[in-house]
Design an enzyme around this catalytic site. Sequence first.
Site, PDB file in Angstrom:
ATOM      1  N   ASP A 193       0.381 -34.233  -1.406  1.00 36.29           N
ATOM      2  CA  ASP A 193      -0.466 -33.702  -0.286  1.00 36.29           C
ATOM      3  C   ASP A 193      -1.587 -32.866  -1.038  1.00 36.29           C
ATOM      4  OD1 ASP A 193       1.261 -34.791   2.231  1.00 36.29           O
ATOM      5  OD2 ASP A 193       2.497 -33.749   1.064  1.00 36.29           O
TER       6      ASP A 193
ATOM      7  N   ASP B  86      -6.077 -33.251   3.294  1.00 36.13           N
ATOM      8  CA  ASP B  86      -5.483 -34.698   3.334  1.00 36.13           C
ATOM      9  C   ASP B  86      -4.316 -34.264   4.706  1.00 36.13           C
ATOM     10  OD1 ASP B  86      -3.921 -37.022   2.740  1.00 36.13           O
ATOM     11  OD2 ASP B  86      -2.362 -35.851   1.813  1.00 36.13           O
TER      12      ASP B  86
ATOM     13  N   GLU C 298      -9.470 -37.201   4.794  1.00 39.97           N
ATOM     14  CA  GLU C 298      -9.080 -38.549   4.737  1.00 39.97           C
ATOM     15  C   GLU C 298      -9.200 -39.214   6.321  1.00 39.97           C
ATOM     16  OE1 GLU C 298      -5.621 -40.218   2.301  1.00 39.97           O
ATOM     17  OE2 GLU C 298      -4.931 -40.235   4.209  1.00 39.97           O
TER      18      GLU C 298
END
Length: 184
Positions: free
Chosen positions: A141, A7, A68
Site C-alpha cells: 500500500d 492508495d 488510484e
Amino acid sequence: MRILGVDPGLTRCGVGIIDANPDRSVSLVTVTVLKTDKDLELPQRLLQLRSELALLIEEFKPERIAVERVFAQHNLRTVMGTAQASAVAFVEAAERGIPVDMHTPSEVKASVTGTGRANKVQVATMVGRLLTLPDGKLLPDATDALALAICNAWRGGAGTAPKGTLTPAQQRWRDAERQAKKRG
C-alpha cells in the site's frame, strides 16, 4: 511540486508524499499506511482515515493529490471500501482547494515500470530505485501510494517536466533495451 499519493483502502490506506522537480527527478518526503480496525463501525473508520489524512496534509502541504481510480472488481465489498477511502481524500483536498488527479492501476504501473502489466514486486522495486526509501520493507500500500505520486508527477496534471523528455523509468527501459541489443 509536492504531491501526495493515496492508495485508497478502508483497512489499509497507503499515503506517500514526494517532491517532484522540473527535471523529473523525485525525492521522498514521507510514506505511511493508515490503518483502521475492522471491528469499528464504518463512520468511525472513515472519520479516523479523514483525521489522519488531514494531519498529513496540514503537516506536509501537498500542492496536488493523486488517487488510484476505483475500478470494477468481483468483490463489491472491496470496491466500496476503496471508493469510500477515495472519497475521504477528495473531501480533504476539496476543503483546501488542492487539485486531485486520478490514475488507473495500469497507468501507474506503466509510468513507473514501463509496462502496465507489472506486478507489485516490480512496482516496489522501481519505486525503491527512484526514491531513497526508509530501512525495512514497506507494505505494498505504501509503495503503491508512492508510485501514484510519481505517476502524477510524470503524467498527471503536475506538468513538472518539459514535453518530449523521458521519465526516469522510460530512460532505464530504453537503456536496458539498448544493452540487450548490444549483447544479442
